[in-house]
Design a protein around this motif. Structure first.
Motif, PDB file in Angstrom:
ATOM      1  N   LEU A 156       6.400  46.856  21.102  1.00 59.58           N
ATOM      2  CA  LEU A 156       5.460  47.518  20.312  1.00 59.58           C
ATOM      3  C   LEU A 156       5.833  46.083  19.119  1.00 59.58           C
ATOM      4  O   LEU A 156       4.248  45.692  19.428  1.00 59.58           O
ATOM      5  CB  LEU A 156       5.240  49.300  20.069  1.00 59.58           C
ATOM      6  N   VAL A 157       6.672  46.110  18.520  1.00 59.53           N
ATOM      7  CA  VAL A 157       6.209  44.902  17.422  1.00 59.53           C
ATOM      8  C   VAL A 157       6.500  44.020  18.335  1.00 59.53           C
ATOM      9  O   VAL A 157       4.764  42.756  17.294  1.00 59.53           O
ATOM     10  CB  VAL A 157       7.293  44.989  16.682  1.00 59.53           C
ATOM     11  N   SER A 158       6.714  42.755  19.370  1.00 59.94           N
ATOM     12  CA  SER A 158       6.830  42.506  19.614  1.00 59.94           C
ATOM     13  C   SER A 158       5.383  42.319  21.000  1.00 59.94           C
ATOM     14  O   SER A 158       4.655  40.956  20.973  1.00 59.94           O
ATOM     15  CB  SER A 158       8.000  42.063  21.527  1.00 59.94           C
ATOM     16  N   LEU A 159       4.507  42.934  21.505  1.00 63.22           N
ATOM     17  CA  LEU A 159       3.272  42.412  21.876  1.00 63.22           C
ATOM     18  C   LEU A 159       1.937  43.086  20.780  1.00 63.22           C
ATOM     19  O   LEU A 159       1.658  42.323  20.590  1.00 63.22           O
ATOM     20  CB  LEU A 159       3.343  44.346  22.639  1.00 63.22           C
ATOM     21  N   SER A 160       2.794  42.647  19.576  1.00 65.94           N
ATOM     22  CA  SER A 160       1.728  43.058  18.490  1.00 65.94           C
ATOM     23  C   SER A 160       2.048  41.507  17.869  1.00 65.94           C
ATOM     24  O   SER A 160       0.922  40.723  17.248  1.00 65.94           O
ATOM     25  CB  SER A 160       2.417  43.508  17.021  1.00 65.94           C
ATOM     26  N   GLY A 161       2.733  40.787  17.902  1.00 68.42           N
ATOM     27  CA  GLY A 161       3.256  39.414  17.452  1.00 68.42           C
ATOM     28  C   GLY A 161       2.519  38.919  18.436  1.00 68.42           C
ATOM     29  O   GLY A 161       1.452  37.585  18.077  1.00 68.42           O
ATOM     30  N   ILE A 162       2.954  38.879  19.625  1.00 66.40           N
ATOM     31  CA  ILE A 162       1.735  37.799  20.829  1.00 66.40           C
ATOM     32  C   ILE A 162       0.265  38.214  20.505  1.00 66.40           C
ATOM     33  O   ILE A 162      -0.332  37.006  20.591  1.00 66.40           O
ATOM     34  CB  ILE A 162       1.977  38.284  22.611  1.00 66.40           C
ATOM     35  N   SER A 163      -0.101  39.640  20.112  1.00 68.78           N
ATOM     36  CA  SER A 163      -1.645  39.618  19.497  1.00 68.78           C
ATOM     37  C   SER A 163      -2.643  39.020  18.700  1.00 68.78           C
ATOM     38  O   SER A 163      -3.476  37.954  18.535  1.00 68.78           O
ATOM     39  CB  SER A 163      -1.581  40.928  20.034  1.00 68.78           C
ATOM     40  N   LEU A 164      -1.448  38.666  17.748  1.00 72.15           N
ATOM     41  CA  LEU A 164      -1.450  37.913  16.273  1.00 72.15           C
ATOM     42  C   LEU A 164      -1.097  36.510  17.203  1.00 72.15           C
ATOM     43  O   LEU A 164      -1.726  35.139  15.968  1.00 72.15           O
ATOM     44  CB  LEU A 164      -1.038  38.323  15.198  1.00 72.15           C
ATOM     45  N   ALA A 165       0.370  35.784  17.612  1.00 69.74           N
ATOM     46  CA  ALA A 165      -0.178  34.641  17.535  1.00 69.74           C
ATOM     47  C   ALA A 165      -0.226  34.032  18.374  1.00 69.74           C
ATOM     48  O   ALA A 165      -1.374  32.476  18.257  1.00 69.74           O
ATOM     49  CB  ALA A 165       1.529  33.942  17.989  1.00 69.74           C
ATOM     50  N   ALA A 166      -1.334  34.570  19.976  1.00 66.95           N
ATOM     51  CA  ALA A 166      -1.753  33.922  20.825  1.00 66.95           C
ATOM     52  C   ALA A 166      -3.507  33.479  20.310  1.00 66.95           C
ATOM     53  O   ALA A 166      -4.077  34.107  19.783  1.00 66.95           O
ATOM     54  CB  ALA A 166      -2.461  34.733  21.997  1.00 66.95           C
ATOM     55  N   GLY A 167      -3.138  31.984  21.039  1.00 72.83           N
ATOM     56  CA  GLY A 167      -4.738  31.710  19.875  1.00 72.83           C
ATOM     57  C   GLY A 167      -5.342  31.736  21.144  1.00 72.83           C
ATOM     58  O   GLY A 167      -6.813  31.670  21.140  1.00 72.83           O
ATOM     59  N   GLU A 168      -5.559  31.895  22.506  1.00 75.96           N
ATOM     60  CA  GLU A 168      -6.438  32.589  23.194  1.00 75.96           C
ATOM     61  C   GLU A 168      -6.208  33.340  24.574  1.00 75.96           C
ATOM     62  O   GLU A 168      -4.491  33.598  24.346  1.00 75.96           O
ATOM     63  CB  GLU A 168      -7.245  31.338  23.679  1.00 75.96           C
ATOM     64  N   ARG A 169      -6.603  34.026  25.060  1.00 72.31           N
ATOM     65  CA  ARG A 169      -6.005  35.231  25.799  1.00 72.31           C
ATOM     66  C   ARG A 169      -5.633  34.326  27.175  1.00 72.31           C
ATOM     67  O   ARG A 169      -4.193  35.018  27.491  1.00 72.31           O
ATOM     68  CB  ARG A 169      -7.234  35.681  27.024  1.00 72.31           C
ATOM     69  N   ALA A 170      -5.649  33.842  27.603  1.00 71.30           N
ATOM     70  CA  ALA A 170      -4.827  32.201  28.465  1.00 71.30           C
ATOM     71  C   ALA A 170      -2.984  32.297  27.954  1.00 71.30           C
ATOM     72  O   ALA A 170      -2.392  32.940  28.587  1.00 71.30           O
ATOM     73  CB  ALA A 170      -5.450  31.180  28.821  1.00 71.30           C
ATOM     74  N   GLN A 171      -3.136  32.406  26.911  1.00 64.46           N
ATOM     75  CA  GLN A 171      -1.521  31.684  26.245  1.00 64.46           C
ATOM     76  C   GLN A 171      -1.804  33.367  25.829  1.00 64.46           C
ATOM     77  O   GLN A 171      -0.504  33.375  26.497  1.00 64.46           O
ATOM     78  CB  GLN A 171      -1.799  31.034  25.019  1.00 64.46           C
ATOM     79  N   ALA A 172      -1.766  34.000  25.911  1.00 62.17           N
ATOM     80  CA  ALA A 172      -1.778  35.613  25.127  1.00 62.17           C
ATOM     81  C   ALA A 172      -0.930  36.257  26.778  1.00 62.17           C
ATOM     82  O   ALA A 172       0.380  36.532  26.966  1.00 62.17           O
ATOM     83  CB  ALA A 172      -2.477  36.702  24.933  1.00 62.17           C
ATOM     84  N   ASP A 173      -1.268  36.016  27.512  1.00 62.70           N
ATOM     85  CA  ASP A 173      -1.100  36.167  29.430  1.00 62.70           C
ATOM     86  C   ASP A 173       0.275  35.904  29.742  1.00 62.70           C
ATOM     87  O   ASP A 173       0.880  36.291  30.221  1.00 62.70           O
ATOM     88  CB  ASP A 173      -2.237  35.785  30.320  1.00 62.70           C
ATOM     89  N   ARG A 174       0.412  34.315  29.091  1.00 66.30           N
ATOM     90  CA  ARG A 174       1.562  33.699  29.558  1.00 66.30           C
ATOM     91  C   ARG A 174       2.557  34.272  28.349  1.00 66.30           C
ATOM     92  O   ARG A 174       3.600  34.345  28.720  1.00 66.30           O
ATOM     93  CB  ARG A 174       1.166  32.512  29.022  1.00 66.30           C
ATOM     94  N   LEU A 175       2.666  35.278  27.467  1.00 62.73           N
ATOM     95  CA  LEU A 175       3.552  35.805  26.501  1.00 62.73           C
ATOM     96  C   LEU A 175       3.964  36.108  26.637  1.00 62.73           C
ATOM     97  O   LEU A 175       5.108  36.749  27.140  1.00 62.73           O
ATOM     98  CB  LEU A 175       3.587  35.431  24.970  1.00 62.73           C
ATOM     99  N   LEU A 176       2.596  37.371  27.656  1.00 64.23           N
ATOM    100  CA  LEU A 176       3.189  38.515  28.383  1.00 64.23           C
ATOM    101  C   LEU A 176       4.080  38.642  29.657  1.00 64.23           C
ATOM    102  O   LEU A 176       5.098  39.632  29.775  1.00 64.23           O
ATOM    103  CB  LEU A 176       2.385  39.237  28.788  1.00 64.23           C
ATOM    104  N   ASP A 177       4.131  37.547  30.446  1.00 68.35           N
ATOM    105  CA  ASP A 177       4.587  37.497  31.000  1.00 68.35           C
ATOM    106  C   ASP A 177       6.089  36.876  30.943  1.00 68.35           C
ATOM    107  O   ASP A 177       6.969  37.434  31.033  1.00 68.35           O
ATOM    108  CB  ASP A 177       3.937  36.190  31.696  1.00 68.35           C
ATOM    109  N   LEU A 178       6.262  35.818  29.986  1.00 73.87           N
ATOM    110  CA  LEU A 178       7.632  36.135  29.475  1.00 73.87           C
ATOM    111  C   LEU A 178       8.217  36.967  28.931  1.00 73.87           C
ATOM    112  O   LEU A 178       9.193  37.560  29.410  1.00 73.87           O
ATOM    113  CB  LEU A 178       7.440  35.264  28.101  1.00 73.87           C
ATOM    114  N   LEU A 179       7.930  38.307  28.012  1.00 69.59           N
ATOM    115  CA  LEU A 179       7.810  39.444  27.612  1.00 69.59           C
ATOM    116  C   LEU A 179       8.309  39.840  28.970  1.00 69.59           C
ATOM    117  O   LEU A 179       9.423  40.392  28.446  1.00 69.59           O
ATOM    118  CB  LEU A 179       6.797  39.663  27.066  1.00 69.59           C
ATOM    119  N   MET A 180       7.607  39.971  29.591  1.00 70.62           N
ATOM    120  CA  MET A 180       7.991  40.788  31.111  1.00 70.62           C
ATOM    121  C   MET A 180       9.475  40.765  31.476  1.00 70.62           C
ATOM    122  O   MET A 180      10.316  41.293  32.238  1.00 70.62           O
ATOM    123  CB  MET A 180       7.076  40.793  31.873  1.00 70.62           C
TER     124      MET A 180
END
Length: 189
Positions: A156-180
């Motif tokens: 949950l903390v990782s997801l929150s961090g991705i949301s805060l750090a990602a500059g755009e949706r495409a970057q958030a999706d790439r970070l979510l893939d890394l987390l997965m």
């Protein structure tokens, strides 16, 4: 005389309430001058009296809109597990979580007013999120697609961090893939 709870809403009243909540989320998420309740009612296609019947104050509407968004996210977990493999359900839910946090940030000013009025729209939010995410992780562990040594709170903390750090949706999706990928990783022997 036996005590009874509130009567369930008629179908049309339930539709009106849902339209009001959707319009409120959109309105409170937009930058700019404070939106009027009349404008929200108009956007929802109902009269101001209908708005006040469901939500007697601005704060009640803001809190209900936030809680509705939280509810949709948390209720998505079992629905996703019913139709997707656990790892794909988890990844889909993570994407929805990013959208939820973006909406929550958009509503920040309106939510601060609710808090200033003495309400706590965030009561039980973390518990509900942990429960939904925990259910998804447990299903992934049971299916062998997610590692078992991960703390739900850490994800949950990782997801929150991705949301805060990602500059755009495409970057958030790439970070979510890394987390997965990290959630699937197995430690050597």
């Amino acid at each position: 005389m036996p005590e009874t709870g509130p009567r369930p809403l008629r179908a049309d009243a339930l539709r009106n309430r849902e339209r009001l909540l959707e319009a409120a989320v959109q309105a409170f998420s937009r930058p700019g001058p404070e939106v009027t309740l009349d404008a929200i009612a108009r956007e929802a296609g109902v009269g101001i009296g209908t708005l006040y019947r469901h939500f007697p104050t601005r704060e009640a509407l803001v809190e209900a809109a936030y809680r509705n968004e939280l509810g949709k996210l948390c209720e998505a977990a079992p629905e996703l597990l019913d139709r997707l493999p656990p790892d794909r359900a988890l990844r889909d839910w993570m994407s929805r979580f990013i959208d939820y946090l973006a909406t929550k940030r958009g509503m920040a000013d309106a939510l601060r007013l609710v808090i200033a009025a003495g309400a706590n729209p965030y009561a039980q939010s973390r518990d509900r999120l942990l429960e939904a995410l925990g259910r998804l992780l447990a299903a992934g562990v049971a299916a062998g697609s997610v590692r078992a040594d991960v703390e739900t709170g850490d994800v949950l903390v990782s997801l929150s961090g991705i949301s805060l750090a990602a500059g755009e949706r495409a970057q958030a999706d790439r970070l979510l893939d890394l987390l997965m990928d990290g959630l699937r990783h197995r430690r050597a022997g």
